[in-house]
Design a protein around this motif. Structure first.
Motif, PDB file in Angstrom:
ATOM      1  N   GLY A   3      -8.312   5.927  -3.844  1.00 15.38           N
ATOM      2  CA  GLY A   3      -8.038   7.300  -4.274  1.00 15.38           C
ATOM      3  C   GLY A   3      -7.182   8.078  -3.307  1.00 15.38           C
ATOM      4  N   MET A   4      -6.515   7.394  -2.377  1.00 16.67           N
ATOM      5  CA  MET A   4      -5.669   8.073  -1.398  1.00 16.67           C
ATOM      6  C   MET A   4      -4.274   8.297  -1.972  1.00 16.67           C
ATOM      7  SD  MET A   4      -6.835   6.343   2.201  1.00 16.67           S
ATOM      8  CE  MET A   4      -6.111   7.689   3.154  1.00 16.67           C
ATOM      9  N   GLY A   5      -3.461   9.034  -1.223  1.00 15.59           N
ATOM     10  CA  GLY A   5      -2.118   9.362  -1.677  1.00 15.59           C
ATOM     11  C   GLY A   5      -1.155   8.201  -1.527  1.00 15.59           C
TER      12      GLY A   5
ATOM     13  N   ILE B  76       5.690  -3.437  -1.181  1.00 13.13           N
ATOM     14  CA  ILE B  76       5.284  -2.040  -1.337  1.00 13.13           C
ATOM     15  C   ILE B  76       6.311  -1.152  -0.648  1.00 13.13           C
ATOM     16  CG2 ILE B  76       3.504  -0.305  -0.844  1.00 13.13           C
ATOM     17  CD1 ILE B  76       1.444  -2.541  -0.823  1.00 13.13           C
ATOM     18  N   GLU B  77       6.853  -0.213  -1.377  1.00 12.88           N
ATOM     19  CA  GLU B  77       7.819   0.730  -0.827  1.00 12.88           C
ATOM     20  C   GLU B  77       7.087   1.940  -0.243  1.00 12.88           C
ATOM     21  OE1 GLU B  77      10.983   0.362  -0.592  1.00 12.88           O
ATOM     22  OE2 GLU B  77      11.610  -1.097  -2.116  1.00 12.88           O
ATOM     23  N   LYS B  78       7.700   2.572   0.739  1.00 12.38           N
ATOM     24  CA  LYS B  78       7.145   3.800   1.294  1.00 12.38           C
ATOM     25  C   LYS B  78       7.110   4.882   0.214  1.00 12.38           C
ATOM     26  CE  LYS B  78       7.708   7.124   5.060  1.00 12.38           C
ATOM     27  NZ  LYS B  78       8.570   7.588   6.172  1.00 12.38           N
ATOM     28  N   GLN B  79       6.012   5.648   0.196  1.00  9.40           N
ATOM     29  CA  GLN B  79       5.783   6.732  -0.764  1.00  9.40           C
ATOM     30  C   GLN B  79       5.597   6.241  -2.191  1.00  9.40           C
ATOM     31  OE1 GLN B  79       5.126   9.854   0.210  1.00  9.40           O
ATOM     32  NE2 GLN B  79       5.385   9.082   2.295  1.00  9.40           N
ATOM     33  N   GLN B  80       5.326   4.947  -2.356  1.00  5.97           N
ATOM     34  CA  GLN B  80       5.030   4.419  -3.686  1.00  5.97           C
ATOM     35  C   GLN B  80       3.580   4.763  -4.019  1.00  5.97           C
ATOM     36  OE1 GLN B  80       5.911   0.253  -4.085  1.00  5.97           O
ATOM     37  NE2 GLN B  80       4.908   0.060  -6.070  1.00  5.97           N
ATOM     38  N   PRO B  81       3.316   5.619  -5.015  1.00  7.37           N
ATOM     39  CA  PRO B  81       1.957   6.110  -5.253  1.00  7.37           C
ATOM     40  C   PRO B  81       1.001   5.060  -5.813  1.00  7.37           C
ATOM     41  CG  PRO B  81       3.444   6.931  -6.937  1.00  7.37           C
ATOM     42  CD  PRO B  81       4.302   6.230  -5.921  1.00  7.37           C
ATOM     43  N   LEU B  82       1.456   4.265  -6.771  1.00  6.94           N
ATOM     44  CA  LEU B  82       0.610   3.245  -7.389  1.00  6.94           C
ATOM     45  C   LEU B  82       1.322   1.902  -7.334  1.00  6.94           C
ATOM     46  CD1 LEU B  82      -0.680   5.139 -10.566  1.00  6.94           C
ATOM     47  CD2 LEU B  82      -1.861   4.842  -8.390  1.00  6.94           C
ATOM     48  N   HIS B  83       0.604   0.905  -6.891  1.00  2.00           N
ATOM     49  CA  HIS B  83       1.182  -0.432  -6.803  1.00  2.00           C
ATOM     50  C   HIS B  83       0.056  -1.447  -6.965  1.00  2.00           C
ATOM     51  CE1 HIS B  83      -0.507  -0.249  -2.783  1.00  2.00           C
ATOM     52  NE2 HIS B  83       0.215   0.818  -2.544  1.00  2.00           N
ATOM     53  N   PRO B  84       0.378  -2.701  -7.222  1.00  5.19           N
ATOM     54  CA  PRO B  84      -0.677  -3.709  -7.395  1.00  5.19           C
ATOM     55  C   PRO B  84      -1.470  -3.932  -6.115  1.00  5.19           C
ATOM     56  CG  PRO B  84       1.435  -4.490  -8.259  1.00  5.19           C
ATOM     57  CD  PRO B  84       1.719  -3.260  -7.459  1.00  5.19           C
ATOM     58  N   LEU B  85      -2.611  -4.552  -6.274  1.00  7.59           N
ATOM     59  CA  LEU B  85      -3.377  -5.052  -5.140  1.00  7.59           C
ATOM     60  C   LEU B  85      -2.875  -6.464  -4.850  1.00  7.59           C
ATOM     61  CD1 LEU B  85      -5.885  -4.870  -3.196  1.00  7.59           C
ATOM     62  CD2 LEU B  85      -7.166  -6.014  -5.021  1.00  7.59           C
ATOM     63  N   TYR B  86      -2.589  -6.744  -3.598  1.00  2.10           N
ATOM     64  CA  TYR B  86      -2.109  -8.066  -3.208  1.00  2.10           C
ATOM     65  C   TYR B  86      -3.150  -8.753  -2.331  1.00  2.10           C
ATOM     66  CZ  TYR B  86       2.436  -6.301  -4.750  1.00  2.10           C
ATOM     67  OH  TYR B  86       3.463  -5.764  -5.497  1.00  2.10           O
ATOM     68  N   ILE B  87      -3.437 -10.004  -2.651  1.00  3.06           N
ATOM     69  CA  ILE B  87      -4.306 -10.827  -1.819  1.00  3.06           C
ATOM     70  C   ILE B  87      -3.454 -11.963  -1.281  1.00  3.06           C
ATOM     71  CG2 ILE B  87      -6.393 -12.237  -1.718  1.00  3.06           C
ATOM     72  CD1 ILE B  87      -7.437 -10.697  -4.140  1.00  3.06           C
ATOM     73  N   VAL B  88      -3.340 -12.027   0.038  1.00  2.00           N
ATOM     74  CA  VAL B  88      -2.457 -13.013   0.652  1.00  2.00           C
ATOM     75  C   VAL B  88      -3.113 -14.382   0.601  1.00  2.00           C
ATOM     76  CG1 VAL B  88      -1.142 -13.632   2.703  1.00  2.00           C
ATOM     77  CG2 VAL B  88      -1.583 -11.216   2.188  1.00  2.00           C
ATOM     78  N   HIS B  89      -2.396 -15.342   0.012  1.00  2.00           N
ATOM     79  CA  HIS B  89      -2.887 -16.721  -0.047  1.00  2.00           C
ATOM     80  C   HIS B  89      -2.331 -17.545   1.104  1.00  2.00           C
ATOM     81  CE1 HIS B  89      -2.911 -20.966  -1.480  1.00  2.00           C
ATOM     82  NE2 HIS B  89      -4.117 -20.628  -1.892  1.00  2.00           N
ATOM     83  N   SER B  90      -1.058 -17.394   1.354  1.00  2.00           N
ATOM     84  CA  SER B  90      -0.432 -18.111   2.460  1.00  2.00           C
ATOM     85  C   SER B  90       0.773 -17.311   2.928  1.00  2.00           C
ATOM     86  CB  SER B  90      -0.005 -19.529   2.031  1.00  2.00           C
ATOM     87  OG  SER B  90       0.986 -19.465   1.011  1.00  2.00           O
ATOM     88  N   GLY B  91       1.265 -17.651   4.119  1.00  5.08           N
ATOM     89  CA  GLY B  91       2.398 -16.920   4.657  1.00  5.08           C
ATOM     90  C   GLY B  91       1.965 -15.685   5.411  1.00  5.08           C
ATOM     91  N   CYS B  92       2.901 -14.780   5.604  1.00  7.90           N
ATOM     92  CA  CYS B  92       2.636 -13.602   6.434  1.00  7.90           C
ATOM     93  C   CYS B  92       3.369 -12.385   5.884  1.00  7.90           C
ATOM     94  CB  CYS B  92       3.084 -13.884   7.871  1.00  7.90           C
ATOM     95  SG  CYS B  92       2.785 -12.530   9.008  1.00  7.90           S
ATOM     96  N   LEU B  93       2.619 -11.284   5.736  1.00  9.23           N
ATOM     97  CA  LEU B  93       3.199  -9.990   5.362  1.00  9.23           C
ATOM     98  C   LEU B  93       3.131  -9.058   6.564  1.00  9.23           C
ATOM     99  CD1 LEU B  93       1.528  -9.384   1.862  1.00  9.23           C
ATOM    100  CD2 LEU B  93       3.634 -10.648   2.393  1.00  9.23           C
ATOM    101  N   GLN B  94       4.028  -8.086   6.556  1.00  9.53           N
ATOM    102  CA  GLN B  94       4.063  -7.136   7.665  1.00  9.53           C
ATOM    103  C   GLN B  94       4.242  -5.725   7.127  1.00  9.53           C
ATOM    104  OE1 GLN B  94       7.171  -7.641  10.860  1.00  9.53           O
ATOM    105  NE2 GLN B  94       5.457  -8.687  11.846  1.00  9.53           N
ATOM    106  N   ALA B  95       3.474  -4.787   7.701  1.00 14.87           N
ATOM    107  CA  ALA B  95       3.613  -3.380   7.350  1.00 14.87           C
ATOM    108  C   ALA B  95       4.475  -2.706   8.394  1.00 14.87           C
ATOM    109  CB  ALA B  95       2.241  -2.708   7.276  1.00 14.87           C
TER     110      ALA B  95
END
Length: 367
Positions: free
Chosen positions: A94-96, A33-52
């Motif tokens: 429904g957020m920005g 997910i890029e910053k200021q990206q208005p619409l993107h898929p929903l991600y469900i983490v199965h394994s590994g690690c994501l960071q915001a």
């Protein structure tokens, strides 16, 4: 978090998400997910690690001050998400546009579910929507605790009410407002009254109609669930700890939503800042109606999830992420049965009408 996912969603929900989505292997360092990206898929983490990650606002005094005393490599991290976590909930609420970048910090596998399909499912399947928004609330509550612990380390931080929170009341239908005004209990609360005590069960959801409420947490300890239970089991009472304010509530805000969750112990204390008027919704009656009216349940859980997400983003601004003061924004593409694709000013007008209807009914009821 995988257990929270399985406990909250049904097997049919999980089957639908699996059939609709696509499993994706994400190499370490890849951005989802890029910053200021208005619409993107929903991600469900199965394994590994994501960071915001969220870069500081170097142009603001707060951002410069925090950057001068903290290690950017650690404090630029907003959150870490493992197995069972949902990432990318904001557009579905429904957020920005997103204020953060989400990337894999190690090889990860995610289920990528396209936004349009999930949005359509939420609109057409009220039972799914109810469970999905409940899941969002539970995940956001967990993430909020981590942000609060970082927030209370900031000394002399001035907390302000969430701007334009009144918008959320406009997300409910007129019939929802009628039910709230008929079954809610109006209570005049003198300044200084504690409505919710940290460490104790929350037995009702509240809607603040007039006045102000302060949320505070202990500044001297980490009030996680284990410590709360230890406090409850203590043989001798101790003096109440000094509280650090983490939020100010204004008219049209719901609070006490823990009463509707599996863990109903409060992690913060809610105190009236001034003489206030609240609408008390006892948990048993509210839970019963939520089970009987799925439309009401989906809308109320969505409003509470939105409020949770907005409070989290506001806290990120207090921590130096983002530019300027935080203001609640809702996407204008959202469609409702009685509130179709309204602009910002029209939504505010609807929300004011909802609040006026509540106050008018309660004045008649209590007058």
């Amino acid at each position: 978090m995988i257990e929270v996912l399985r406990q909250t969603l049904s097997n049919d929900d999980l089957d639908w998400l699996t059939a609709t989505g696509q499993q994706r292997d994400v190499p370490a360092g890849s951005v989802l997910i890029e910053k200021q990206q208005p619409l993107h898929p929903l991600y469900i983490v199965h394994s590994g690690c994501l960071q915001a990650m969220g870069p500081r606002d170097a142009g603001s005094p707060l951002g410069r001050a925090i950057a001068a005393i903290e290690e950017p490599s650690s404090e630029d991290i907003i959150g870490t998400y493992g197995s069972g976590e949902l990432v990318g909930m904001a557009p579905l609420l429904g957020m920005g546009a997103s204020m953060m970048v989400v990337k894999a910090v190690e090889p990860a596998t995610v289920l990528e579910v396209p936004y349009p399909q999930v949005q359509e499912k939420l609109q057409q399947d009220l039972a799914f929507a109810t469970r999905f928004y409940r899941l969002c609330i539970r995940l956001l509550q967990e993430r909020a605790q981590q942000l609060v612990q970082r927030l209370i380390q900031r000394k002399r931080l001035q907390i302000y009410p969430l701007a334009e929170v009144l918008l959320l009341l406009g997300e409910l239908a007129e019939g929802d407002i009628d039910w709230l005004s008929t079954h809610g209990i109006p209570e005049e609360v003198p300044a200084g009254t504690v409505l919710i005590q940290a460490g104790k069960p929350v037995t009702a959801v509240y809607l603040l109609l007039q006045g102000g409420i302060s949320w505070g947490v202990s500044d001297s300890s980490r009030r996680n669930l284990t410590q709360i239970l230890a406090t409850l089991e203590a043989d001798t009472p101790s003096a109440p700890p000094a509280l650090r304010e983490i939020a100010k509530l204004s008219a049209a805000e719901f609070f006490g939503e823990s009463a509707l969750m599996e863990k109903s112990l409060a992690l913060a204390t809610a105190t009236a800042l001034e003489d206030s008027l609240v609408l008390t919704l006892p948990s048993p009656q509210l839970r019963s109606h939520l089970e009987q009216d799925l439309g009401f349940a989906a809308r109320l859980y969505r409003v509470i999830a939105l409020l949770q997400a907005a409070r989290s983003e506001e806290r990120l601004h207090y921590l130096g992420f983002g530019k300027g003061a935080y203001r609640l924004t809702l996407a204008t593409t959202e469609t409702k049965p009685d509130n179709h694709s309204l602009g910002h000013s029209e939504r505010l007008a609807v929300a004011r009408s909802r609040l006026h209807s509540l106050l008018s009914h309660l004045q008649v009821q209590t007058g």
